[in-house]
Scaffold this motif. Structure first.
Motif, short mmCIF file in Angstrom:
data_model
loop_
_atom_site.label_atom_id
_atom_site.label_comp_id
_atom_site.label_asym_id
_atom_site.label_seq_id
_atom_site.Cartn_x
_atom_site.Cartn_y
_atom_site.Cartn_z
N ARG A 193 0.60 -6.97 -5.82
CA ARG A 193 -0.49 -6.09 -5.37
C ARG A 193 -0.46 -4.73 -6.05
O ARG A 193 -1.50 -4.12 -6.32
CB ARG A 193 -0.43 -5.91 -3.84
CG ARG A 193 -1.57 -5.09 -3.26
CD ARG A 193 -1.57 -5.14 -1.75
NE ARG A 193 -0.33 -4.58 -1.20
CZ ARG A 193 -0.12 -3.28 -0.98
NH1 ARG A 193 -1.06 -2.41 -1.28
NH2 ARG A 193 1.02 -2.86 -0.46
N MET A 194 0.73 -4.26 -6.37
CA MET A 194 0.86 -2.95 -7.00
C MET A 194 0.69 -2.99 -8.52
O MET A 194 0.82 -1.98 -9.20
CB MET A 194 2.21 -2.33 -6.64
CG MET A 194 2.45 -2.20 -5.13
SD MET A 194 1.22 -1.20 -4.27
CE MET A 194 1.95 0.42 -4.47
N GLY A 195 0.40 -4.17 -9.06
CA GLY A 195 0.11 -4.29 -10.48
C GLY A 195 1.30 -4.08 -11.40
O GLY A 195 1.16 -3.61 -12.52
N PRO B 296 -10.35 -1.29 1.37
CA PRO B 296 -10.32 -1.97 0.07
C PRO B 296 -9.33 -1.37 -0.91
O PRO B 296 -8.80 -2.10 -1.77
CB PRO B 296 -11.76 -1.82 -0.43
CG PRO B 296 -12.59 -1.74 0.81
CD PRO B 296 -11.74 -0.98 1.79
N TYR B 297 -9.05 -0.07 -0.82
CA TYR B 297 -8.08 0.54 -1.73
C TYR B 297 -6.69 -0.07 -1.56
O TYR B 297 -5.91 -0.11 -2.50
CB TYR B 297 -8.01 2.05 -1.49
CG TYR B 297 -9.23 2.83 -1.90
CD1 TYR B 297 -10.17 2.30 -2.78
CD2 TYR B 297 -9.43 4.12 -1.43
CE1 TYR B 297 -11.29 3.03 -3.16
CE2 TYR B 297 -10.55 4.86 -1.81
CZ TYR B 297 -11.48 4.31 -2.67
OH TYR B 297 -12.57 5.03 -3.03
N HIS B 298 -6.39 -0.52 -0.35
CA HIS B 298 -5.09 -1.17 -0.12
C HIS B 298 -5.01 -2.48 -0.88
O HIS B 298 -4.00 -2.78 -1.53
CB HIS B 298 -4.88 -1.40 1.38
CG HIS B 298 -3.56 -2.01 1.72
ND1 HIS B 298 -3.38 -3.37 1.88
CD2 HIS B 298 -2.33 -1.45 1.91
CE1 HIS B 298 -2.12 -3.62 2.17
NE2 HIS B 298 -1.45 -2.49 2.19
N GLU B 299 -6.09 -3.27 -0.84
CA GLU B 299 -6.11 -4.54 -1.57
C GLU B 299 -6.04 -4.30 -3.08
O GLU B 299 -5.54 -5.15 -3.83
CB GLU B 299 -7.38 -5.32 -1.23
CG GLU B 299 -7.51 -5.69 0.23
CD GLU B 299 -6.38 -6.57 0.72
OE1 GLU B 299 -5.79 -7.32 -0.10
OE2 GLU B 299 -6.06 -6.51 1.92
N ALA B 300 -6.54 -3.16 -3.53
CA ALA B 300 -6.50 -2.82 -4.96
C ALA B 300 -5.15 -2.26 -5.37
O ALA B 300 -4.94 -2.00 -6.56
CB ALA B 300 -7.61 -1.83 -5.29
N GLY B 301 -4.25 -2.07 -4.43
CA GLY B 301 -2.91 -1.58 -4.76
C GLY B 301 -2.87 -0.11 -5.13
O GLY B 301 -1.98 0.32 -5.86
N LEU B 302 -3.80 0.69 -4.62
CA LEU B 302 -3.79 2.12 -4.95
C LEU B 302 -2.70 2.87 -4.20
O LEU B 302 -2.34 3.98 -4.59
CB LEU B 302 -5.16 2.76 -4.64
CG LEU B 302 -6.36 2.23 -5.41
CD1 LEU B 302 -7.55 3.16 -5.24
CD2 LEU B 302 -6.04 2.03 -6.88
N TYR B 303 -2.17 2.26 -3.15
CA TYR B 303 -1.08 2.90 -2.40
C TYR B 303 -0.26 1.84 -1.68
O TYR B 303 -0.70 0.70 -1.50
CB TYR B 303 -1.61 3.94 -1.40
CG TYR B 303 -2.71 3.43 -0.50
CD1 TYR B 303 -2.43 2.64 0.61
CD2 TYR B 303 -4.04 3.75 -0.76
CE1 TYR B 303 -3.45 2.18 1.44
CE2 TYR B 303 -5.06 3.30 0.06
CZ TYR B 303 -4.76 2.52 1.16
OH TYR B 303 -5.77 2.04 1.97
N TYR B 304 0.93 2.27 -1.29
CA TYR B 304 1.83 1.42 -0.51
C TYR B 304 2.10 2.14 0.80
O TYR B 304 2.49 3.32 0.80
CB TYR B 304 3.14 1.18 -1.27
CG TYR B 304 4.04 0.13 -0.65
CD1 TYR B 304 4.09 -1.15 -1.17
CD2 TYR B 304 4.84 0.43 0.46
CE1 TYR B 304 4.91 -2.12 -0.60
CE2 TYR B 304 5.64 -0.53 1.04
CZ TYR B 304 5.69 -1.81 0.51
OH TYR B 304 6.48 -2.77 1.07
#
Length: 451
Positions: free
Chosen positions: A148-150, A76-84
């Protein structure tokens, strides 16, 4: 790995005594990396919650190696854009560009978005980033990753470099050209590239790179920085291209890079290109990463030009529904120049030039859809917000049933005042839901939902 014989012969001539170690690297497992998105979370905070075992990538403080079995793209952190998720060596190019807040920056061949999103993180939502990709399908993927990265201050275009150069002469403070290349440095990561390789393709790539570099030179202001990078070992595409460029552009000079401590530069280049020793080669048998080449150049003379700026929506009545949403849902009201892109509302980055006549995929910060008598917020808006930006929020643990149900598009059971809620995973924005009675109606985009 079956490497082309012509490629082997070229590399043996180039590497000499290092050739055996280089070939041996193809028998070793590749390295996997991710880069923390500091627009949404600090490195220290991410390390506190990271579900993977991470070790630092030495040439960027936001980059980390992870294990092949970790599968961070399924978290889920990927969908939240916490990292690439990004190849470790590829992280070096944006570090070399060193974009600053408030600048006008161009990533000229930006898809799928690893370097563009890295640049955006360094700019901290301040300034103008134009991320261009000439291939329409790849431009769409680039736009999705920007979302995705906001990222709020990016414009995604789908244009030929020649057309951009005609529109924006002497405009950008920094330009990155991660040039289309023969991909020799990615053979271990992408074996399919081996089948596409040939000496003829190398020569064609070098010609194309030189042409694109010429357009990049036109668009840089005096004093600006141009970074050229490839993921190939070919001297024609690397030192040869830069040598040609410097001969034909006396207004440019090479600059030392801040990455020298991280890489081994003991391998000489052919005599024909000995004048460009300040450029950097990243070798897979020397570092934990794939092959890359980076050259940093500064423009020492020329003319700065400012294009006509974009004009925002003048009819304030059109924004009334958005203002109502912002007052009901957010703790702030976005200000600046707004534009309607069809029925989609965007907030333009500062210093946004007039883009009329250009193919624009994303003209700035996507706020949402202007529907009849109401405004519906976009997924991009949700991903760009923090907990303190909204009045109503629901946060769920990353390993909870609720967060997985939300990612599948299911309705959640919850109570609270009616209105739009920012759904979060461990306190980080993930998407929108709308409270109605005891139901939290899901607005996670259908195309992104988990199965």
């Amino acid at each position: 790995m079956e490497l082309p014989q012509a490629f082997r012969e070229r590399m043996k001539k180039l590497l000499r005594q290092d050739y055996a170690d280089f070939i041996q690297s193809y028998e070793q497992a590749r390295y996997y990396g991710l880069r923390v998105n500091t627009l949404k979370i600090s490195v220290d905070d991410f390390l506190q919650i990271a579900p993977f075992a991470l070790t630092p990538v030495p040439w960027t403080e936001t980059g980390f190696y992870y294990g092949e079995a970790d599968r961070p793209g399924k978290h889920p952190y990927h969908e939240a854009g916490l990292y690439y998720i990004q190849e470790p060596s590829a992280m070096a190019a944006a570090v070399a560009l060193d974009a600053q807040q408030g600048e006008n920056v161009l990533d000229l061949a930006a898809a799928p978005g690893g370097k563009a999103t890295h640049i955006a993180a360094m700019m901290k939502q301040d300034g103008l980033l134009i991320a261009n990709e000439i291939h329409p399908q790849r431009a769409g993927i680039l736009s999705q990753n920007i979302e995705r990265m906001g990222i709020r201050n990016a414009v995604v275009t789908n244009e030929k470099p020649a057309k951009l150069a005609k529109r924006f002469p002497g405009f950008f403070d920094r330009i990155l050209l991660d040039a289309p290349c023969s991909g020799e440095g990615m053979f271990r990561k992408n074996p399919e590239a081996i089948d596409e390789w040939s000496p003829e393709n190398v020569a064609q790539c070098a010609l194309r790179q030189s042409e694109i570099l010429d357009f990049a030179a036109e668009m840089l202001r005096p004093g600006g920085r141009l970074v050229y990078s490839t993921c190939t070992f070919s001297t024609e595409e690397n030192e040869g291209t830069i040598s040609r460029f410097l001969r034909e552009h006396s207004e440019f000079e090479l600059r030392e890079m801040n990455l020298h401590q991280a890489f081994d530069h003991g391998i000489p280049v052919p005599d024909a290109v000995e004048s460009i020793s300040k450029t950097t080669r990243i070798w897979p048998h020397h570092v934990k990463g794939e092959g890359h080449y980076i050259a940093v150049m500064q423009k020492t003379s020329g003319e700065t030009k400012m294009p006509k700026l974009a004009v925002g929506v003048k009819n304030k009545k059109l924004l009334q529904d958005f203002d109502r949403f912002a007052n009901d849902t957010l703790t702030f009201v976005p200000e600046g120049k707004f534009i309607l892109f069809g029925d989609q509302l965007y907030l333009l980055p500062e210093n946004m030039p007039d883009m009329d006549g250009l193919k624009v995929i994303r003209p700035g910060w996507h706020l949402g859809t202007m529907k009849k008598n109401r405004f519906e917020p976009s997924h991009a808006l949700a991903l760009s917000l923090h907990a303190f930006d909204v009045k109503f929020r629901k946060s769920f643990a990353s390993d909870s049933d609720d967060i997985h149900s939300f990612l599948k598009g299911e309705v959640l059971q919850a109570t609270g005042p009616k209105g739009w809620y920012l759904v979060e995973v461990d306190g980080y924005s993930l998407g929108w839901a709308k409270q109605s009675g005891t139901m939290l109606k899901n607005h996670f985009p259908k195309g992104l939902r988990w199965k």
